[in-house]
Design a protein around this motif. Structure first.
Motif, PDB file in Angstrom:
ATOM      1  N   GLY A 416      12.289  -5.988  -6.835  1.00 46.66           N
ATOM      2  CA  GLY A 416      12.068  -4.841  -5.976  1.00 46.66           C
ATOM      3  C   GLY A 416      12.001  -3.546  -6.764  1.00 46.66           C
ATOM      4  O   GLY A 416      12.673  -3.395  -7.784  1.00 46.66           O
ATOM      5  N   VAL A 417      11.166  -2.626  -6.292  1.00 49.69           N
ATOM      6  CA  VAL A 417      11.070  -1.275  -6.860  1.00 49.69           C
ATOM      7  C   VAL A 417      11.482  -0.300  -5.761  1.00 49.69           C
ATOM      8  O   VAL A 417      10.936  -0.339  -4.653  1.00 49.69           O
ATOM      9  CB  VAL A 417       9.640  -0.960  -7.334  1.00 49.69           C
ATOM     10  CG1 VAL A 417       9.564   0.446  -7.911  1.00 49.69           C
ATOM     11  CG2 VAL A 417       9.180  -1.989  -8.365  1.00 49.69           C
ATOM     12  N   TYR A 418      12.449   0.573  -6.059  1.00 51.53           N
ATOM     13  CA  TYR A 418      12.994   1.476  -5.053  1.00 51.53           C
ATOM     14  C   TYR A 418      12.877   2.927  -5.525  1.00 51.53           C
ATOM     15  O   TYR A 418      13.297   3.250  -6.640  1.00 51.53           O
ATOM     16  CB  TYR A 418      14.453   1.133  -4.768  1.00 51.53           C
ATOM     17  CG  TYR A 418      14.621  -0.301  -4.318  1.00 51.53           C
ATOM     18  CD1 TYR A 418      14.540  -0.636  -2.969  1.00 51.53           C
ATOM     19  CD2 TYR A 418      14.817  -1.326  -5.247  1.00 51.53           C
ATOM     20  CE1 TYR A 418      14.660  -1.954  -2.555  1.00 51.53           C
ATOM     21  CE2 TYR A 418      14.927  -2.649  -4.840  1.00 51.53           C
ATOM     22  CZ  TYR A 418      14.848  -2.956  -3.496  1.00 51.53           C
ATOM     23  OH  TYR A 418      14.958  -4.265  -3.085  1.00 51.53           O
ATOM     24  N   ASN A 419      12.294   3.740  -4.675  1.00 54.49           N
ATOM     25  CA  ASN A 419      12.108   5.161  -4.977  1.00 54.49           C
ATOM     26  C   ASN A 419      13.046   5.961  -4.080  1.00 54.49           C
ATOM     27  O   ASN A 419      12.865   6.020  -2.867  1.00 54.49           O
ATOM     28  CB  ASN A 419      10.655   5.566  -4.721  1.00 54.49           C
ATOM     29  CG  ASN A 419      10.358   6.969  -5.209  1.00 54.49           C
ATOM     30  OD1 ASN A 419      11.262   7.760  -5.470  1.00 54.49           O
ATOM     31  ND2 ASN A 419       9.077   7.284  -5.329  1.00 54.49           N
ATOM     32  N   ASN A 420      14.079   6.559  -4.704  1.00 52.75           N
ATOM     33  CA  ASN A 420      15.099   7.291  -3.939  1.00 52.75           C
ATOM     34  C   ASN A 420      15.682   6.430  -2.819  1.00 52.75           C
ATOM     35  O   ASN A 420      15.922   6.891  -1.702  1.00 52.75           O
ATOM     36  CB  ASN A 420      14.527   8.579  -3.354  1.00 52.75           C
ATOM     37  CG  ASN A 420      14.311   9.642  -4.417  1.00 52.75           C
ATOM     38  OD1 ASN A 420      15.188   9.890  -5.243  1.00 52.75           O
ATOM     39  ND2 ASN A 420      13.132  10.257  -4.411  1.00 52.75           N
ATOM     40  N   GLY A 421      15.896   5.155  -3.138  1.00 51.36           N
ATOM     41  CA  GLY A 421      16.512   4.250  -2.185  1.00 51.36           C
ATOM     42  C   GLY A 421      15.545   3.568  -1.242  1.00 51.36           C
ATOM     43  O   GLY A 421      15.914   2.595  -0.568  1.00 51.36           O
ATOM     44  N   GLU A 422      14.297   4.037  -1.155  1.00 48.51           N
ATOM     45  CA  GLU A 422      13.305   3.441  -0.271  1.00 48.51           C
ATOM     46  C   GLU A 422      12.508   2.372  -1.023  1.00 48.51           C
ATOM     47  O   GLU A 422      12.078   2.587  -2.158  1.00 48.51           O
ATOM     48  CB  GLU A 422      12.346   4.505   0.263  1.00 48.51           C
ATOM     49  CG  GLU A 422      13.010   5.570   1.134  1.00 48.51           C
ATOM     50  CD  GLU A 422      13.505   5.002   2.445  1.00 48.51           C
ATOM     51  OE1 GLU A 422      12.851   4.079   2.978  1.00 48.51           O
ATOM     52  OE2 GLU A 422      14.553   5.470   2.938  1.00 48.51           O
ATOM     53  N   GLU A 423      12.305   1.231  -0.371  1.00 47.55           N
ATOM     54  CA  GLU A 423      11.567   0.138  -1.006  1.00 47.55           C
ATOM     55  C   GLU A 423      10.108   0.519  -1.178  1.00 47.55           C
ATOM     56  O   GLU A 423       9.406   0.833  -0.227  1.00 47.55           O
ATOM     57  CB  GLU A 423      11.684  -1.126  -0.148  1.00 47.55           C
ATOM     58  CG  GLU A 423      11.041  -2.344  -0.782  1.00 47.55           C
ATOM     59  CD  GLU A 423      11.185  -3.573   0.098  1.00 47.55           C
ATOM     60  OE1 GLU A 423      10.171  -3.983   0.690  1.00 47.55           O
ATOM     61  OE2 GLU A 423      12.318  -4.096   0.197  1.00 47.55           O
ATOM     62  N   GLU A 424       9.628   0.473  -2.421  1.00 50.16           N
ATOM     63  CA  GLU A 424       8.247   0.825  -2.726  1.00 50.16           C
ATOM     64  C   GLU A 424       7.408  -0.415  -2.978  1.00 50.16           C
ATOM     65  O   GLU A 424       6.210  -0.458  -2.682  1.00 50.16           O
ATOM     66  CB  GLU A 424       8.216   1.746  -3.953  1.00 50.16           C
ATOM     67  CG  GLU A 424       6.869   2.349  -4.246  1.00 50.16           C
ATOM     68  CD  GLU A 424       6.922   3.349  -5.384  1.00 50.16           C
ATOM     69  OE1 GLU A 424       6.759   2.927  -6.551  1.00 50.16           O
ATOM     70  OE2 GLU A 424       7.154   4.538  -5.111  1.00 50.16           O
ATOM     71  N   ASP A 425       8.023  -1.431  -3.536  1.00 51.70           N
ATOM     72  CA  ASP A 425       7.305  -2.666  -3.848  1.00 51.70           C
ATOM     73  C   ASP A 425       8.316  -3.799  -3.840  1.00 51.70           C
ATOM     74  O   ASP A 425       9.476  -3.610  -4.222  1.00 51.70           O
ATOM     75  CB  ASP A 425       6.635  -2.559  -5.218  1.00 51.70           C
ATOM     76  CG  ASP A 425       5.630  -3.685  -5.459  1.00 51.70           C
ATOM     77  OD1 ASP A 425       5.260  -4.362  -4.478  1.00 51.70           O
ATOM     78  OD2 ASP A 425       5.225  -3.899  -6.614  1.00 51.70           O
ATOM     79  N   TYR A 426       7.893  -4.987  -3.377  1.00 52.58           N
ATOM     80  CA  TYR A 426       8.827  -6.113  -3.327  1.00 52.58           C
ATOM     81  C   TYR A 426       8.063  -7.420  -3.470  1.00 52.58           C
ATOM     82  O   TYR A 426       6.986  -7.595  -2.903  1.00 52.58           O
ATOM     83  CB  TYR A 426       9.608  -6.121  -2.012  1.00 52.58           C
ATOM     84  CG  TYR A 426      10.700  -7.168  -1.960  1.00 52.58           C
ATOM     85  CD1 TYR A 426      11.927  -6.936  -2.552  1.00 52.58           C
ATOM     86  CD2 TYR A 426      10.478  -8.391  -1.335  1.00 52.58           C
ATOM     87  CE1 TYR A 426      12.925  -7.902  -2.529  1.00 52.58           C
ATOM     88  CE2 TYR A 426      11.460  -9.352  -1.300  1.00 52.58           C
ATOM     89  CZ  TYR A 426      12.686  -9.103  -1.894  1.00 52.58           C
ATOM     90  OH  TYR A 426      13.664 -10.067  -1.874  1.00 52.58           O
ATOM     91  N   PHE A 427       8.637  -8.342  -4.240  1.00 51.78           N
ATOM     92  CA  PHE A 427       8.058  -9.669  -4.408  1.00 51.78           C
ATOM     93  C   PHE A 427       9.196 -10.683  -4.322  1.00 51.78           C
ATOM     94  O   PHE A 427      10.273 -10.470  -4.867  1.00 51.78           O
ATOM     95  CB  PHE A 427       7.363  -9.796  -5.762  1.00 51.78           C
ATOM     96  CG  PHE A 427       6.959 -11.212  -6.102  1.00 51.78           C
ATOM     97  CD1 PHE A 427       5.801 -11.765  -5.590  1.00 51.78           C
ATOM     98  CD2 PHE A 427       7.767 -12.004  -6.913  1.00 51.78           C
ATOM     99  CE1 PHE A 427       5.434 -13.068  -5.896  1.00 51.78           C
ATOM    100  CE2 PHE A 427       7.414 -13.303  -7.220  1.00 51.78           C
ATOM    101  CZ  PHE A 427       6.236 -13.845  -6.711  1.00 51.78           C
ATOM    102  N   GLU A 428       8.941 -11.797  -3.626  1.00 52.80           N
ATOM    103  CA  GLU A 428       9.951 -12.851  -3.532  1.00 52.80           C
ATOM    104  C   GLU A 428       9.252 -14.194  -3.407  1.00 52.80           C
ATOM    105  O   GLU A 428       8.319 -14.350  -2.625  1.00 52.80           O
ATOM    106  CB  GLU A 428      10.866 -12.627  -2.323  1.00 52.80           C
ATOM    107  CG  GLU A 428      11.878 -13.750  -2.129  1.00 52.80           C
ATOM    108  CD  GLU A 428      12.801 -13.497  -0.945  1.00 52.80           C
ATOM    109  OE1 GLU A 428      13.532 -14.428  -0.565  1.00 52.80           O
ATOM    110  OE2 GLU A 428      12.792 -12.366  -0.405  1.00 52.80           O
ATOM    111  N   ASN A 429       9.724 -15.184  -4.178  1.00 52.39           N
ATOM    112  CA  ASN A 429       9.133 -16.518  -4.091  1.00 52.39           C
ATOM    113  C   ASN A 429      10.018 -17.497  -4.848  1.00 52.39           C
ATOM    114  O   ASN A 429      10.887 -17.101  -5.627  1.00 52.39           O
ATOM    115  CB  ASN A 429       7.727 -16.542  -4.696  1.00 52.39           C
ATOM    116  CG  ASN A 429       6.843 -17.591  -4.040  1.00 52.39           C
ATOM    117  OD1 ASN A 429       7.325 -18.499  -3.367  1.00 52.39           O
ATOM    118  ND2 ASN A 429       5.546 -17.462  -4.232  1.00 52.39           N
ATOM    119  N   ASP A 430       9.791 -18.789  -4.595  1.00 46.55           N
ATOM    120  CA  ASP A 430      10.433 -19.822  -5.405  1.00 46.55           C
ATOM    121  C   ASP A 430       9.649 -19.946  -6.700  1.00 46.55           C
ATOM    122  O   ASP A 430       8.424 -20.134  -6.682  1.00 46.55           O
ATOM    123  CB  ASP A 430      10.446 -21.166  -4.670  1.00 46.55           C
ATOM    124  CG  ASP A 430      11.382 -21.159  -3.483  1.00 46.55           C
ATOM    125  OD1 ASP A 430      12.469 -20.554  -3.600  1.00 46.55           O
ATOM    126  OD2 ASP A 430      11.045 -21.739  -2.438  1.00 46.55           O
TER     127      ASP A 430
END
Length: 513
Positions: A416-430
């Motif tokens: 995850g990438v967070y800008n001032n606490g807000e999620e900017e980008d997210y990736f999740e997988n096996d």
């Protein structure tokens, strides 16, 4: 005599509908003289009260006293609580130190409060109210109360939810209504649905209207868990159950937040309050449970109650040491395509190399990281990496490891990438990571060519990779190589990962002698 007979009938009747425990001693049959505490609560068939029962009995056992436990078969079965008081009176227990009581109310406000108050006055023993406060004007209104501040809990839950429009479910005549009211104060666009018991129909009716669902009574969620999971909804719940812990242990992000009343601490403190005859009430803090704090001491009783264990991998830091990369990308010839290499340096530090160019924007957005240093934490089978680009941008990797050996890691992989606490980008997988046993940093230096065209229209490209981390790029025109000025002429190599800031191309490069 008639009154005693009625009490006896009530006691006999309650055996068929109540879950209760009364521990006997070796004294005569007229009653018990050993020190004891009675707990009279409601709705003992749900896990919440089973947690309370376990904590109550464990606390009494620790203090060497008897535990008499009574719970009703339903939320509003106040008559069963009256019968429990009648049974206690028939015991003629001189050792009874006090009563821990949770009121159950009938449809017109009927309760056993007067019965409890009368018995306590006769015996000269304290009463402690647990979990649900008595109503104003109750004969037990001055008794100390041990429970959850539902207003604070509702507002705290609202602070966890990012969305403004959210469906909130709360059981009628329960503390969940108070929590929902407090939630709505901070989230005025939230829609509260009051449910009589299970929320199956209510959830079905609105499942396509909302992305975020909040349950103020956890038992309402159990029957709709699969439905919400299939729809990939964001779920928050108050109270914890075994199914919910499974999701967290497995690394799922299906639950965005779980709050739990600290039943184990609450019951233990109530026992202590009886023995010390305290006059003070106490609000027992709730526990917020995530994948990150399953090792927290306050969470351990919940795990033990459901016989859940957070996997712990022995010598995990040693097994992790070295460079790792996604198995799918190791032999992929693309120059730049969401590739990264993680190098575990110690049990507290790691470095990540990463490169991506997003050409969907009008201006290309470049993400570039050459062995950026991360702080690392190991929690059971979870490895958490946290780093930053600047004081505003925070980067988080999480690996929930299912298996590991000296060659591969099978895990749930999150970034995850967070800008001032807000999620900017997210990736999740096996993902399966493989260990890189070679580092081609020095071997890449030199000149390389690749064919990016077709057999009918060949298009030859050339890179000259220099030791200073830059390269020159040329296109072949006829027999001449024409240099192309590229503002992004940096590169780096980490393990098998060659990162250049170019749009992805399938290519195999050949070294030019």
């Amino acid at each position: 005599m008639k009154k005693i007979f009625q009490w006896m009938c009530a006691a006999i009747l309650v055996c068929g509908v109540m879950v209760f425990t009364s521990c006997s001693s070796d004294s005569d049959d007229s009653g018990y003289s050993e020190p004891a505490i009675a707990m009279i609560v409601k709705n003992g068939k749900i896990d919440y009260w089973k947690q309370v029962e376990k904590a109550f009995k464990a606390s009494c056992e620790e203090k060497g006293i008897e535990a008499y436990y009574y719970s009703t078969s339903a939320e509003s079965a106040y008559e069963e609580q009256q019968a429990a008081v009648a049974e206690l009176r028939l015991m003629d227990n001189k050792g009874l130190k006090g009563i821990i009581f949770t009121p159950s109310y009938g449809p017109n406000g009927e309760s056993a409060e007067a019965d409890v108050a009368a018995l306590a006055k006769e015996r000269g023993i304290p009463v402690v109210i647990l979990d649900s406060p008595v109503r104003e004007g109750s004969p037990l209104a001055s008794c100390p109360y041990f429970g959850t501040d539902n207003t604070v809990a509702g507002k705290y839950m609202a602070s966890l939810v990012d969305a403004d429009e959210v469906a909130v479910f709360a059981m009628k005549n329960s503390p969940g209504i108070e929590r929902a009211k407090a939630f709505k104060e901070l989230k005025p666009n939230a829609v509260v649905y009051e449910v009589s018991d299970k929320a199956v129909q209510e959830v079905q009716n609105v499942i396509n209207q909302y992305d975020d669902f909040v349950f103020m009574n956890g038992n309402d969620l159990v029957d709709v868990l699969s439905m919400l999971k299939v729809k990939n909804k964001n779920v928050y719940t108050f109270d914890v159950y075994g199914e919910f812990l499974d999701e967290l242990i497995d690394g799922s992000t299906f639950f965005k937040g779980i709050m739990a009343q600290n039943t184990f601490s609450m019951a233990g403190k109530a026992v202590e309050a009886v023995l010390t005859e305290t006059k003070k009430s106490e609000i027992v803090p709730t526990t917020f449970i995530t994948q990150y704090n399953l090792q927290d001491l306050n969470v351990q009783p919940f795990l033990a109650f459901y016989d859940k264990k957070v996997p712990v991998i022995e010598n995990l830091a040693e097994l992790l040491e070295g460079k790792w990369m996604s198995a799918k990308l190791v032999n992929d010839p693309m120059l730049t395509e969401d590739k990264d290499v993680i190098t575990f340096l110690s049990d507290t530090k790691a470095a990540v190399s990463y490169s991506k160019t997003n050409y969907n924007d009008e201006i290309p957005h470049h993400k570039w990281s050459d062995r950026r240093l991360y702080d690392m934490k190991i929690l059971g089978n979870k490895v958490i990496l946290q780093g930053s680009i600047d004081e505003d941008i925070r980067l988080v990797y999480e690996l929930v490891i299912k298996s590991i050996n000296d060659k591969e890691i099978v895990c749930r992989y999150k970034h995850g990438v967070y800008n001032n606490g807000e999620e900017e980008d997210y990736f999740e997988n096996d993902v399966t990571l493989v260990k890189l046993d070679q580092d081609f940093r020095n071997a890449v230096s030199g000149t390389w060519e690749g064919n990016f065209g077709t057999s009918e229209a060949p298009e030859l490209w050339r890179w000259e990779f220099k030791n200073d981390g830059t390269y020159t790029f040329s296109l072949k025109s006829g027999e001449t190589w024409l240099p192309v000025n590229d503002e992004f002429s940096e590169y780096f190599v980490d393990g098998k990962l060659l990162c250049v800031r170019w749009k992805s191309k399938n290519v195999e490069l050949t070294r030019v002698e």
